[in-house]
Design a protein around this motif. Structure first.
Motif, PDB file in Angstrom:
ATOM      1  N   ILE A   1       0.819  -1.213   0.000  1.00  0.00           N
ATOM      2  CA  ILE A   1       0.000   0.000   0.000  1.00  0.00           C
ATOM      3  C   ILE A   1       0.853   1.263   0.000  1.00  0.00           C
ATOM      4  N   ALA A   2       2.190   1.098  -0.049  1.00  0.00           N
ATOM      5  CA  ALA A   2       3.059   2.283  -0.007  1.00  0.00           C
ATOM      6  C   ALA A   2       2.743   3.226  -1.171  1.00  0.00           C
ATOM      7  N   THR A   3       2.311   2.647  -2.290  1.00  0.00           N
ATOM      8  CA  THR A   3       1.846   3.471  -3.416  1.00  0.00           C
ATOM      9  C   THR A   3       0.397   3.133  -3.713  1.00  0.00           C
TER      10      THR A   3
ATOM     11  N   SER B   1       8.492  14.035  -1.223  1.00  0.00           N
ATOM     12  CA  SER B   1       9.581  13.055  -1.209  1.00  0.00           C
ATOM     13  C   SER B   1       9.020  11.660  -0.993  1.00  0.00           C
ATOM     14  N   SER B   2       9.799  10.666  -1.436  1.00  0.00           N
ATOM     15  CA  SER B   2       9.426   9.284  -1.182  1.00  0.00           C
ATOM     16  C   SER B   2      10.665   8.406  -1.225  1.00  0.00           C
ATOM     17  N   VAL B   3      10.553   7.222  -0.656  1.00  0.00           N
ATOM     18  CA  VAL B   3      11.708   6.324  -0.563  1.00  0.00           C
ATOM     19  C   VAL B   3      11.211   4.882  -0.568  1.00  0.00           C
ATOM     20  N   TYR B   4      11.873   4.054  -1.340  1.00  0.00           N
ATOM     21  CA  TYR B   4      11.495   2.641  -1.454  1.00  0.00           C
ATOM     22  C   TYR B   4      12.762   1.793  -1.451  1.00  0.00           C
ATOM     23  N   LEU B   5      12.733   0.729  -0.661  1.00  0.00           N
ATOM     24  CA  LEU B   5      13.858  -0.206  -0.629  1.00  0.00           C
ATOM     25  C   LEU B   5      13.389  -1.601  -1.030  1.00  0.00           C
TER      26      LEU B   5
ATOM     27  N   ALA C   1      14.919  -6.985   1.162  1.00  0.00           N
ATOM     28  CA  ALA C   1      16.107  -7.448   1.895  1.00  0.00           C
ATOM     29  C   ALA C   1      16.939  -6.298   2.446  1.00  0.00           C
ATOM     30  N   ALA C   2      16.725  -5.087   1.940  1.00  0.00           N
ATOM     31  CA  ALA C   2      17.531  -3.943   2.378  1.00  0.00           C
ATOM     32  C   ALA C   2      16.861  -3.145   3.495  1.00  0.00           C
ATOM     33  N   GLN C   3      15.661  -3.533   3.866  1.00  0.00           N
ATOM     34  CA  GLN C   3      14.911  -2.730   4.840  1.00  0.00           C
ATOM     35  C   GLN C   3      15.403  -2.978   6.267  1.00  0.00           C
TER      36      GLN C   3
ATOM     37  N   ARG D   1      17.885  -1.570   7.905  1.00  0.00           N
ATOM     38  CA  ARG D   1      19.341  -1.563   8.135  1.00  0.00           C
ATOM     39  C   ARG D   1      19.933  -0.167   7.986  1.00  0.00           C
ATOM     40  N   GLY D   2      19.090   0.851   8.058  1.00  0.00           N
ATOM     41  CA  GLY D   2      19.612   2.211   7.987  1.00  0.00           C
ATOM     42  C   GLY D   2      19.761   2.768   6.575  1.00  0.00           C
ATOM     43  N   VAL D   3      19.403   1.992   5.574  1.00  0.00           N
ATOM     44  CA  VAL D   3      19.570   2.455   4.187  1.00  0.00           C
ATOM     45  C   VAL D   3      18.606   3.599   3.877  1.00  0.00           C
ATOM     46  N   GLY D   4      17.363   3.456   4.343  1.00  0.00           N
ATOM     47  CA  GLY D   4      16.375   4.518   4.108  1.00  0.00           C
ATOM     48  C   GLY D   4      16.839   5.831   4.708  1.00  0.00           C
ATOM     49  N   ARG D   5      17.397   5.757   5.901  1.00  0.00           N
ATOM     50  CA  ARG D   5      17.865   6.970   6.578  1.00  0.00           C
ATOM     51  C   ARG D   5      18.989   7.634   5.775  1.00  0.00           C
ATOM     52  N   GLN D   6      19.907   6.824   5.275  1.00  0.00           N
ATOM     53  CA  GLN D   6      21.019   7.409   4.508  1.00  0.00           C
ATOM     54  C   GLN D   6      20.533   8.033   3.208  1.00  0.00           C
TER      55      GLN D   6
ATOM     56  N   VAL E   1       3.670  11.677   1.912  1.00  0.00           N
ATOM     57  CA  VAL E   1       2.335  11.100   2.096  1.00  0.00           C
ATOM     58  C   VAL E   1       2.522   9.614   2.385  1.00  0.00           C
ATOM     59  N   VAL E   2       2.167   9.194   3.589  1.00  0.00           N
ATOM     60  CA  VAL E   2       2.457   7.828   4.033  1.00  0.00           C
ATOM     61  C   VAL E   2       1.148   7.081   4.263  1.00  0.00           C
ATOM     62  N   ALA E   3       0.885   6.089   3.417  1.00  0.00           N
ATOM     63  CA  ALA E   3      -0.323   5.276   3.597  1.00  0.00           C
ATOM     64  C   ALA E   3      -0.181   4.458   4.873  1.00  0.00           C
TER      65      ALA E   3
ATOM     66  N   PRO F   1      -1.286   1.355   7.662  1.00  0.00           N
ATOM     67  CA  PRO F   1      -0.172   1.597   8.578  1.00  0.00           C
ATOM     68  C   PRO F   1       1.169   1.364   7.900  1.00  0.00           C
ATOM     69  N   ASN F   2       2.172   2.128   8.304  1.00  0.00           N
ATOM     70  CA  ASN F   2       3.535   1.937   7.800  1.00  0.00           C
ATOM     71  C   ASN F   2       4.505   2.429   8.883  1.00  0.00           C
ATOM     72  N   PRO F   3       4.671   1.620   9.948  1.00  0.00           N
ATOM     73  CA  PRO F   3       5.482   2.082  11.076  1.00  0.00           C
ATOM     74  C   PRO F   3       6.915   2.415  10.677  1.00  0.00           C
ATOM     75  N   ALA F   4       7.486   1.681   9.724  1.00  0.00           N
ATOM     76  CA  ALA F   4       8.870   1.956   9.329  1.00  0.00           C
ATOM     77  C   ALA F   4       8.969   3.324   8.667  1.00  0.00           C
ATOM     78  N   SER F   5       8.033   3.628   7.777  1.00  0.00           N
ATOM     79  CA  SER F   5       8.071   4.920   7.087  1.00  0.00           C
ATOM     80  C   SER F   5       7.789   6.061   8.062  1.00  0.00           C
ATOM     81  N   ALA F   6       6.806   5.874   8.946  1.00  0.00           N
ATOM     82  CA  ALA F   6       6.505   6.921   9.931  1.00  0.00           C
ATOM     83  C   ALA F   6       7.734   7.176  10.798  1.00  0.00           C
ATOM     84  N   ALA F   7       8.407   6.101  11.226  1.00  0.00           N
ATOM     85  CA  ALA F   7       9.593   6.264  12.075  1.00  0.00           C
ATOM     86  C   ALA F   7      10.717   6.949  11.307  1.00  0.00           C
ATOM     87  N   LEU F   8      10.892   6.579  10.061  1.00  0.00           N
ATOM     88  CA  LEU F   8      11.945   7.214   9.257  1.00  0.00           C
ATOM     89  C   LEU F   8      11.685   8.715   9.118  1.00  0.00           C
TER      90      LEU F   8
HETATM   91  C1  LIG Z   1      10.000   2.780   4.826  1.00  0.00           C
HETATM   92  C2  LIG Z   1      11.442   2.411   4.481  1.00  0.00           C
HETATM   93  C3  LIG Z   1      11.935   3.282   3.345  1.00  0.00           C
HETATM   94  C4  LIG Z   1      12.307   2.674   5.736  1.00  0.00           C
HETATM   95  O1  LIG Z   1      13.675   2.487   5.405  1.00  0.00           O
HETATM   96  P1  LIG Z   1      14.589   1.563   6.313  1.00  0.00           P
HETATM   97  O2  LIG Z   1      15.955   1.528   5.750  1.00  0.00           O
HETATM   98  O3  LIG Z   1      13.885   0.265   6.494  1.00  0.00           O
HETATM   99  O4  LIG Z   1      14.607   2.358   7.684  1.00  0.00           O
HETATM  100  P2  LIG Z   1      15.891   2.642   8.557  1.00  0.00           P
HETATM  101  O5  LIG Z   1      16.551   1.332   8.896  1.00  0.00           O
HETATM  102  O6  LIG Z   1      16.729   3.697   7.896  1.00  0.00           O
HETATM  103  O7  LIG Z   1      15.246   3.223   9.874  1.00  0.00           O
HETATM  104  C5  LIG Z   1      14.852   4.592   9.960  1.00  0.00           C
HETATM  105  C6  LIG Z   1      14.142   4.773  11.305  1.00  0.00           C
HETATM  106  O8  LIG Z   1      12.931   4.013  11.309  1.00  0.00           O
HETATM  107  C7  LIG Z   1      12.946   3.038  12.354  1.00  0.00           C
HETATM  108  N1  LIG Z   1      12.326   1.824  11.815  1.00  0.00           N
HETATM  109  C8  LIG Z   1      12.744   1.106  10.754  1.00  0.00           C
HETATM  110  N2  LIG Z   1      11.909   0.082  10.534  1.00  0.00           N
HETATM  111  C9  LIG Z   1      10.945   0.168  11.490  1.00  0.00           C
HETATM  112  C10 LIG Z   1       9.785  -0.604  11.773  1.00  0.00           C
HETATM  113  N3  LIG Z   1       9.447  -1.671  11.031  1.00  0.00           N
HETATM  114  N4  LIG Z   1       9.023  -0.228  12.809  1.00  0.00           N
HETATM  115  C11 LIG Z   1       9.334   0.855  13.560  1.00  0.00           C
HETATM  116  N5  LIG Z   1      10.423   1.635  13.330  1.00  0.00           N
HETATM  117  C12 LIG Z   1      11.208   1.280  12.301  1.00  0.00           C
HETATM  118  C13 LIG Z   1      14.399   2.849  12.699  1.00  0.00           C
HETATM  119  O9  LIG Z   1      14.586   2.418  14.031  1.00  0.00           O
HETATM  120  C14 LIG Z   1      14.938   4.241  12.481  1.00  0.00           C
HETATM  121  O10 LIG Z   1      14.589   5.102  13.563  1.00  0.00           O
HETATM  122  P3  LIG Z   1      15.722   5.757  14.497  1.00  0.00           P
HETATM  123  O11 LIG Z   1      16.613   6.544  13.556  1.00  0.00           O
HETATM  124  O12 LIG Z   1      14.934   6.632  15.417  1.00  0.00           O
HETATM  125  O13 LIG Z   1      16.415   4.597  15.129  1.00  0.00           O
HETATM  126  C15 LIG Z   1      11.565   0.915   4.075  1.00  0.00           C
HETATM  127  O14 LIG Z   1      11.157   0.097   5.141  1.00  0.00           O
HETATM  128  C16 LIG Z   1      10.781   0.562   2.813  1.00  0.00           C
HETATM  129  O15 LIG Z   1      11.294   0.713   1.727  1.00  0.00           O
HETATM  130  N6  LIG Z   1       9.514   0.078   2.957  1.00  0.00           N
HETATM  131  C17 LIG Z   1       8.698  -0.317   1.804  1.00  0.00           C
HETATM  132  C18 LIG Z   1       8.339   0.882   0.914  1.00  0.00           C
HETATM  133  C19 LIG Z   1       7.721   1.992   1.715  1.00  0.00           C
HETATM  134  O16 LIG Z   1       6.879   1.785   2.573  1.00  0.00           O
HETATM  135  N7  LIG Z   1       8.168   3.227   1.399  1.00  0.00           N
HETATM  136  C20 LIG Z   1       7.687   4.433   2.054  1.00  0.00           C
HETATM  137  C21 LIG Z   1       6.620   5.043   1.241  1.00  0.00           C
HETATM  138  S1  LIG Z   1       5.925   6.467   2.115  1.00  0.00           S
END
Ligand SMILES: CC(C)(COP(=O)(O)OP(=O)(O)OC[C@H]1O[C@@H](n2cnc3c(N)ncnc32)[C@H](O)[C@@H]1OP(=O)(O)O)[C@@H](O)C(=O)NCCC(=O)NCCS
Length: 162
Positions: free
Chosen positions: A26-28, A82-86, A89-91, A93-98, A118-120, A122-129
């Motif tokens: 649902i990211a897109t 802005s947007s970011v997609y990994l 296998a790369a998720q 690990r800090g790649v999104g942050r870099q 714009v973050v659909a 739930p997406n906890p990783a994107s919200a946290a990033l």
């Molecule tokens: C969303 C996405 C880009 C995040 O990139 P990532 O490399 O996995 O995230 P990072 O490892 O750089 O972590 C960035 C922050 O998010 C946190 N985080 C990462 N994954 C998390 C998860 N599943 N739940 C909660 N927090 C998370 C990390 O702890 C870090 O926070 P901190 O700096 O406070 O410690 C990646 O998971 C992804 O590509 N997801 C699929 C596509 C997508 O949803 N894109 C976003 C569209 S809006």
């Protein structure tokens, strides 16, 4: 791993990462893979504040981040979306942050004022990033999209750069 501007040779990898979310995520809100011309146009844009960056390791594209026009009307010119997609296998690990840190540096240098994401949900990783990069949540659009058989909210994040 290194972060660098995308080249035309990266576009098949970029679209493969995106198309996975088109079909299964649902990211897109796209539901059909965009044609190659869509990505070529993003790469070719010469608008200030438009960028496509990739993270690469051992010759493979791990993911990408891009910025583009938020809306076409002229008063939005110094706002970028802005947007970011990994690749999966790369998720986590800090790649999104870099990628995002590098993208935001470019946008600051371009004189961009506001970045919107714009973050659909739930997406906890994107919200946290986004929060980790300084974005603030500025609201939720309830049930604004319908995909994979359900209504989906989007959360808007904003970062003022200047
Ligand atoms: C969303 C996405 C880009 C995040 O990139 P990532 O490399 O996995 O995230 P990072 O490892 O750089 O972590 C960035 C922050 O998010 C946190 N985080 C990462 N994954 C998390 C998860 N599943 N739940 C909660 N927090 C998370 C990390 O702890 C870090 O926070 P901190 O700096 O406070 O410690 C990646 O998971 C992804 O590509 N997801 C699929 C596509 C997508 O949803 N894109 C976003 C569209 S809006």
């Amino acid at each position: 791993m290194r972060i660098r501007p995308a080249t035309p040779e990266d576009l098949p990898s970029i679209s493969a990462i995106y198309d996975e979310q088109v079909a299964h995520g649902i990211a897109t809100f796209d539901v059909e893979p965009p044609p190659p011309a869509y990505w070529a146009a993003r790469l070719a844009s010469a608008e200030p504040g438009d960028h496509v960056l990739v993270a690469e390791a051992d010759g493979a594209v791990l993911g990408y981040a891009y910025s583009s026009s938020y809306r076409p009307r002229p008063a939005y010119a110094r706002t970028r979306e802005s947007s970011v997609y990994l690749a999966p296998a790369a998720q986590g690990r800090g790649v999104g942050r870099q990628l995002y840190d590098a993208l935001l540096d470019l946008l600051r240098a371009d004189g961009v004022h506001l970045v919107v994401a714009v973050v659909a949900q739930p997406n906890p990783a994107s919200a946290a990033l986004h929060r980790a990069c300084g974005f603030a949540s500025v609201g939720v659009l309830p049930e604004v999209g319908f995909k994979l058989g359900r209504w989906i909210d989007t959360e808007l994040f904003a970062l003022r750069l200047r």
